[in-house]
Design a protein around this motif. Structure first.
Motif, PDB file in Angstrom:
ATOM      1  N   GLY A 260       5.733 -58.755  37.653  1.00 27.56           N
ATOM      2  CA  GLY A 260       4.714 -58.747  36.974  1.00 27.56           C
ATOM      3  C   GLY A 260       4.113 -60.343  36.912  1.00 27.56           C
ATOM      4  N   SER A 261       2.881 -60.317  36.188  1.00 26.52           N
ATOM      5  CA  SER A 261       2.231 -61.596  36.158  1.00 26.52           C
ATOM      6  C   SER A 261       2.765 -62.492  35.372  1.00 26.52           C
ATOM      7  N   ARG A 262       3.553 -62.110  34.504  1.00 31.18           N
ATOM      8  CA  ARG A 262       4.417 -63.107  33.591  1.00 31.18           C
ATOM      9  C   ARG A 262       5.853 -63.068  33.950  1.00 31.18           C
ATOM     10  N   GLY A 263       6.440 -62.121  34.537  1.00 32.84           N
ATOM     11  CA  GLY A 263       7.743 -62.054  34.587  1.00 32.84           C
ATOM     12  C   GLY A 263       8.291 -60.912  35.672  1.00 32.84           C
ATOM     13  N   THR A 264       9.368 -61.014  35.900  1.00 32.06           N
ATOM     14  CA  THR A 264      10.188 -60.007  36.990  1.00 32.06           C
ATOM     15  C   THR A 264      11.424 -59.830  36.078  1.00 32.06           C
ATOM     16  N   ALA A 265      11.910 -58.408  36.516  1.00 32.37           N
ATOM     17  CA  ALA A 265      12.904 -57.934  35.945  1.00 32.37           C
ATOM     18  C   ALA A 265      13.494 -56.774  36.898  1.00 32.37           C
ATOM     19  N   ARG A 266      14.947 -56.960  37.249  1.00 27.04           N
ATOM     20  CA  ARG A 266      15.332 -55.773  38.042  1.00 27.04           C
ATOM     21  C   ARG A 266      16.775 -55.406  37.578  1.00 27.04           C
ATOM     22  N   PHE A 267      16.903 -54.117  38.099  1.00 25.43           N
ATOM     23  CA  PHE A 267      18.210 -53.548  37.878  1.00 25.43           C
ATOM     24  C   PHE A 267      19.007 -53.025  38.927  1.00 25.43           C
ATOM     25  N   HIS A 268      20.232 -52.899  38.945  1.00 26.39           N
ATOM     26  CA  HIS A 268      21.265 -52.253  39.980  1.00 26.39           C
ATOM     27  C   HIS A 268      22.229 -51.545  39.270  1.00 26.39           C
TER      28      HIS A 268
ATOM     29  N   LYS B 279      12.310 -51.150  29.674  1.00 25.48           N
ATOM     30  CA  LYS B 279      11.140 -50.586  29.139  1.00 25.48           C
ATOM     31  C   LYS B 279      10.342 -51.332  27.823  1.00 25.48           C
ATOM     32  N   GLN B 280      11.328 -52.077  27.040  1.00 24.77           N
ATOM     33  CA  GLN B 280      10.731 -52.775  26.154  1.00 24.77           C
ATOM     34  C   GLN B 280      10.120 -53.903  26.521  1.00 24.77           C
ATOM     35  N   PHE B 281      10.701 -54.724  27.552  1.00 22.39           N
ATOM     36  CA  PHE B 281      10.214 -55.850  28.048  1.00 22.39           C
ATOM     37  C   PHE B 281       8.762 -55.629  28.589  1.00 22.39           C
ATOM     38  N   VAL B 282       8.316 -54.214  29.183  1.00 25.21           N
ATOM     39  CA  VAL B 282       7.306 -53.831  29.868  1.00 25.21           C
ATOM     40  C   VAL B 282       6.287 -53.615  28.620  1.00 25.21           C
ATOM     41  N   GLU B 283       6.490 -52.967  27.846  1.00 25.87           N
ATOM     42  CA  GLU B 283       5.796 -52.545  26.598  1.00 25.87           C
ATOM     43  C   GLU B 283       5.534 -53.692  25.894  1.00 25.87           C
ATOM     44  N   GLU B 284       6.489 -54.802  25.675  1.00 27.06           N
ATOM     45  CA  GLU B 284       5.905 -55.936  24.866  1.00 27.06           C
ATOM     46  C   GLU B 284       5.484 -57.089  25.673  1.00 27.06           C
ATOM     47  N   GLY B 285       5.062 -56.575  27.079  1.00 26.14           N
ATOM     48  CA  GLY B 285       4.286 -57.509  27.709  1.00 26.14           C
ATOM     49  C   GLY B 285       4.966 -58.789  28.210  1.00 26.14           C
ATOM     50  N   GLU B 286       6.243 -58.678  28.427  1.00 25.68           N
ATOM     51  CA  GLU B 286       7.008 -59.803  28.721  1.00 25.68           C
ATOM     52  C   GLU B 286       6.844 -60.017  30.204  1.00 25.68           C
ATOM     53  N   LEU B 287       6.340 -59.050  31.029  1.00 28.20           N
ATOM     54  CA  LEU B 287       6.263 -58.923  32.347  1.00 28.20           C
ATOM     55  C   LEU B 287       4.834 -59.130  32.653  1.00 28.20           C
TER      56      LEU B 287
END
Lengths: 366, 366, 366, 366
Positions: free
Chosen positions: D265-273, D139-147
């Motif tokens: 996302g346009s700047r990055g990708t993240a995934r969780f398992h 969520k932090q990554f999303v909110e900070e625009g990292e993705l």
């Protein structure tokens, strides 16, 4: 210039080198042209069939026929028969690519190095893993300081092809033919990579084991003694103070080909696993966690010759690149690395491990 | 029966054990009831706050107040201060759970073992990793012969919490307080698992390194000398003939918590990685390739007490299970493993590694 | 018999097929001999250089010169120019291997199928992934019932080669040349594997997206419109009742080549990932957890032609095996799978996805 | 302030919440104090034993006794019995934490939302996965625009607990008790995460399957009909234009708990398992390849309350954190997210999927 090529031996590595020569024109068109002129082996039918299959003009059972006929000799025989043809070739000015381990004794290796020094020929020792894109990238990281000062090295070479006591005896189990066992066959690859990437090794403590001490001989009722180690462990210290751990085995159940190297440095850490040879895992300064790099981008070493990103290469490509560099060195009157001095340095490590195992003492290299 | 519990120390392991005691009633209701009676520590405010937080009735700065007040003593102090309170407690018939490493010298460990032998108290040494479900399953595989005869063991314990030269000095860097460094702190866990799973170790060759030899002291301008190793490598041979390689580091860039153990046997191979502590990787007879078992099924050790399959446990659960077994042993007038003899055996290995590093020789254990 | 080979196109797939033809004699000596006779392309210099590099006797800019000169035509051009030369070749009795997707419209595909049906020539559609050892092993597992009845299928094809809005426009972004976009280019591989492994698809719901709707044209200041999708999602149902999910993208940041397929069955589950193309992950009946099989044993499909266990193959080997099977079919007057009917069936799926995306309705395949 | 807590239901989630309440004082001492006052369930012995085990003062079989006795009600019953006690509690000013899915019908959810709007009580819906450190970091990554701008979302929830036709029938197979099946039970978690991380969903195409249509009833000879789906697939489009694919199954052989989410996302990708819940895989701008972050550093969300780096948490910690936030919201007269509006929004998605499956059409949400 078309280089006449001769092979001694027609086993797996002969197939790999013949294949490499065959591919160079398509993918490395600037490499020297070659002619597969003659191949030698003990068994007349075997070597004759191999000549057909591998694209040689002719075959022979007398390796002495080969040297006068060629510009470049590939020595692909078991290590105890490396020295004699190599020396003869070099004394005739023939270039030599000799498979690893260079020699089964330090003295044989010294003789080969001396002869090479007296010759203008280009020599190489077949540490092909250096030429994988991922290993080349690892080398770049080291040289550009991305890992900082190396602290720890870990090299493994675990396989399971003799994990079962029913697995057949091979010449690799015979000290007279193979010199040492797993430590020479597999360990020498790890020792070479460690030296190349980190620098000279100062001392080792070693442990050799023969887990299964006799094996059945294929096609007979006989069981033959295993006179070489089938597993090893080594603690090493580099001149730089870095330390290393190496282990290898032929009897490691479950391990198809766990050939790995990891460098832990002051700024970053990187590791390679041969079963995933298109990947390099790194954790560089500022990173949280290890990244898996797909070493398949056009800017990666050698990759622009091949396929688009993510369309991985295979093991054999290491041998293609090795041949490209070796033949280019011949054309350029240059030198090739890994050379015989490297092969000898590795032979000294193997020898020191053996002495350490016997005496229970740490052994200085040289 | 309600057991009165006393703690010496209020650091991380005190939190872990207090937490375990707090959870037993919900998840292991058949465990003996406990009362967190008294906790001792050097700093009056620190220990008083800890008492509140961890649910103790009272705190003290004098550890000698604790022994007379309790049935069970948890010795959670740095290893050089394990011996004295442990001996006093045992001589008073108080049960003792002592954190690892048991002692910083073989002689201190021997004294603790002797006192325990003369006492009816139950003693334990805090090798908590044994109590993870995945490690318990690994033990089952070994005992049921699924791996056959063990050939090779590999134990790593690589962390990066002091990878940077700017990382602060701690008591673990001081030989007077900690005894040895990484080899004692982390290595002892690996040595314990190896002995428990495979059997006694016959001899070792060891290598200790202090990569970063001084560190800043938090809140000061001072840099203090690091007098313990921060990395180690060990080659070991078991009485059974199996061989082992161990390595550990506090300065391994990129490695958050690479605490692993792998057993390679004649029939199968299994490996564990603490960062994925709910998993066990195995390749058993007839398998092609390693399987990743999610050790979260109800039939897995301890798991029926917790959550459904795939809802993994954390590190702390190892300590819950350890407390359950230890307190149950007290109730049952039984014995607990790992006990002080185990702790002493591990201390002997640490000591032998140190001597081997100094002398460059293989050292027999005992 | 020596088959005369002609290529239309000299891009990446031309290199891959030329390479395959070059390798067959060494590794599949029983394959028919071939002569690389003529190669056609639009740019005279480009095609002339390609002829040299790829080992063709001559080149041309007029594809109509090729058909009369050869026994086998490889159609390696963009999909909108597949139909015409294919039809002409077949009408002349020339065998055709046509790259995927077979056609950009259902009607063009139908015309190709009809012409093939009227001809004795052997036809193939270039779904090369089928010929990877791991995919072949997956097929074996399905056919031997190891997975039971298939329930779920998941196929992904995520790449990042146009993830950045600054990545250049290519013909694959032009609906007139490419037909559809990602769903045709990548999706067709996934649809082919799913059909081959599980059976006919009954209906689909589809979603197409153009994430980045214009791109710069290399070497100009122009930006050109992207008229094809760059990502897709598909829900499908098989005739058997099994369901599938497919998704693909060219703009998937981080994904070098996530080309995967997973089959979940009543007895077992298996999955493949193209970046680790020598591996197959399976969980079969009785297994706990997924195993990673290294599909590099001599008994694995095609592997005995290559290297020892754990010495992995690359992407290109799929094309070598495909050529081996295709040329062998020609020699044996046999048939080859995947053929044009397969290519047409895949084109129908692509078309149905497009219609579903437009209408928001589930679309029956035929 | 000591909050009196009442539970409806005494199954797994009751254990998880009781455990959370028990742990808060040790690890989140600033959380409001709580008293486990009363627990209600249908079976008198069952609920009485649960009260003992879970630390409640008393138990009852009449849930109407609970509301008047408590400050906070935890609704942990099957979803068809969420509405009535929730409404009654809210009308009495009692705070409510209701497990997911909030309701089995949109109308029931609307009623709950309306009642909550008219009340000052704090309400929550039990989407506990939000509170895992790795998901919080995502969520932090999303909110900070990292993705960057999110393009694609993939959410899976595959399990195998009913993979075998012999696996027993449960209330989750009954449409009258459970509402929907897998799509409600598991899908609702995925839909919640997707909405929270990316934003509102505009439309869906859905596919529901009942792979195994009847199951044995434990302890009887009976087989009972399965009236809910056991697998689903969904294509979704967000208001933002991003697209998503979701799939879930209870019959996915081999999958213990494949609960994953990936944001491209346009700047990055993240995934969780979820089976590796202490990890987050990311590829951010400038990275080559995915990194595996061990979300166990003190600066990671919630982690400073627990253990050192690399000493992972378990599934249950999500519920501890959820309780901490929910109880803190009550103390602070604040609001809690996810609330009932969120629960209703998810119920609308479930409902739309069901309608899409029936009609074969894309369905707009609202």
């Amino acid at each position: 210039m078309t280089l006449k090529i001769g092979f001694l031996g027609y086993g797996m590595m002969a197939r790999a080198h013949a294949h490499a020569l065959n591919r160079l024109p398509l993918f490395f068109p600037e490499a020297p042209e070659t002619d597969r002129t003659i191949i030698a082996g003990r068994d007349p039918d075997g070597v004759s069939n191999a000549a057909d299959r591998l694209g040689f003009d002719r075959s022979t059972t007398d390796w002495r026929e080969v040297v006068p006929a060629v510009d470049v000799l590939y020595v692909l025989t078991p290590p105890t028969v490396h020295r004699e043809p190599t020396v003869e070739a070099l004394e005739s000015g023939v270039h030599v690519l000799c498979e690893k381990p260079l020699s089964t004794s330090v003295s044989a290796g010294e003789r080969m190095v001396e002869t090479a020094a007296d010759s203008d020929a280009v020599v190489g020792c077949g540490f092909n893993y250096r030429f994988l894109p991922a290993i080349q990238l690892l080398k770049q990281f080291v040289e550009e300081g991305e890992l900082g000062t190396i602290r720890h090295v870990r090299g493994q070479f675990l396989q399971n092809w003799q994990a079962d006591a029913t697995d057949a005896w091979t010449w690799r189990n015979d000290a007279e033919i193979a010199g040492a066992g797993r430590v020479a066959d597999a360990g020498s690859h790890s020792f070479d990579l460690a030296r190349w990437l980190v620098g000279p090794i100062d001392s080792v403590s070693g442990q050799l084991t023969t887990t299964i001490d006799n094996r059945p001989v294929d096609g007979t009722d006989e069981r033959r003694t295993v006179s070489t180690d089938d597993a090893y462990g080594v603690l090493a210290r580099f001149d730089s103070g870095a330390r290393a751990i190496f282990d290898g085995s032929r009897v490691a159940t479950g391990h198809t080909n766990t050939n790995t190297i990891e460098l832990v440095g002051s700024r970053g850490t990187a590791r390679f696993h041969c079963e995933r040879l298109n990947e390099l895992e790194v954790c560089l300064e500022g990173d949280r966690g290890f990244r898996t790099i797909s070493v398949t981008d056009p800017e990666d070493p050698y990759v622009d010759r091949w396929w688009p990103p993510g369309h991985g290469l295979g093991w054999e490509h290491s041998v293609v690149h090795e041949n490209y560099e070796f033949l280019s060195a011949i054309r350029d009157d240059g030198t090739f690395e890994p050379d015989f001095e490297t092969g000898l340095a590795v032979a000294r490590i193997v020898d020191a491990v053996r002495r350490s195992d016997e005496t229970g003492r740490r052994v200085a290299i040289r």
